[in-house]
Design an enzyme around this catalytic site. Structure first.
Site, short mmCIF file in Angstrom:
data_model
loop_
_atom_site.label_atom_id
_atom_site.label_comp_id
_atom_site.label_asym_id
_atom_site.label_seq_id
_atom_site.Cartn_x
_atom_site.Cartn_y
_atom_site.Cartn_z
N SER A 125 0.86 -1.08 0.12
CA SER A 125 0.05 -0.09 -0.02
C SER A 125 0.69 1.26 0.03
CB SER A 125 -0.87 -0.17 1.22
OG SER A 125 -0.39 0.39 2.42
N LYS A 163 1.34 4.57 7.25
CA LYS A 163 0.65 5.45 6.25
C LYS A 163 0.96 6.81 6.30
CE LYS A 163 -2.28 2.18 4.50
NZ LYS A 163 -1.66 0.93 5.21
#
Length: 215
Positions: A125, A163
């Site tokens: 990701s 993230k």
């Protein structure tokens, strides 16, 4: 400050192991290699630290840095050993393991922060930010983040992920760096920032190992 014969022997052993393996051996391994007790090795380590030949950092003092010796040059002594703390996902969150997974030696002139630690990445990701499955991210412990920073975050006290962090008046958003993954939204009470990513150590993965198309 002068070293005793035993202290010098132990220091020489540490330098040899650092040169050959790129890491400082554990107390247990040093005791086995030198044929002495675990307690004797711990005492030597304490004595060398008091004489400023080495410095222990981080939680439980597991990170050991050899200080330069005046008049001598040794490239390996620029190395700094950091703990690798469990695994952390860069895809969907996974359970945040608490155990250590070994150590990694980094360049002390590049990674200078206190109590740095490494986290192994699982998932794709964050690939557009240059963080791939199998990489090791180096993190600086921190419990806050600025908008846009890449951080390691603990979710609901159990799951952890890496993230980009964005703070809004009523929630926090965690943004992936891969369009195939969704933005994750959470209330403040469900998140705890664990650290800011300050570097990446490239791992083995298909993008760089000529394994395209293989499962």
């Amino acid at each position: 400050m002068e070293l005793t014969e035993k202290q010098q022997q132990y220091l020489d052993y540490l330098v040899e192991r650092m040169d050959g393996e790129g890491r400082i051996p554990s107390l247990r391994q040093a005791a086995a290699d030198l044929g002495v007790s675990h307690t004797a090795v711990a005492q030597l380590l304490n004595q060398l630290e008091r004489k400023r030949v080495l410095k222990r950092e981080g939680r439980y003092g597991r990170t050991v840095r050899l200080n330069p010796v005046p008049g001598k040059t040794n490239g390996s002594r620029r190395g700094r050993e950091l703990p690798i703390v469990g695994r952390i996902t860069a895809g969907l969150p996974m359970y945040a393991q608490q155990e250590w997974e070994g150590t990694v030696v980094v360049d002390a002139s590049i990674f200078r922060g206190e109590n740095l630690f490494g986290l192994r990445i699982k998932g794709q990701s964050m690939k557009d930010a240059g963080i791939f499955d199998g990489d090791l991210v180096v993190c600086e412990p921190r419990q806050y983040a600025e908008n846009g920073e890449i951080v390691a975050v603990l979710i609901k006290g159990e799951e952890a992920t890496v993230k980009r962090f964005f703070l809004y008046p009523d929630h926090v958003e965690l943004h992936p760096a891969n369009d195939a993954y969704p933005v994750m939204c959470y209330p403040f009470s469900e998140l705890l920032v664990q650290g800011k990513v300050v570097g990446v150590i490239r791992g083995k993965h298909r993008e760089f190992d000529g394994e395209h198309g293989q499962n």
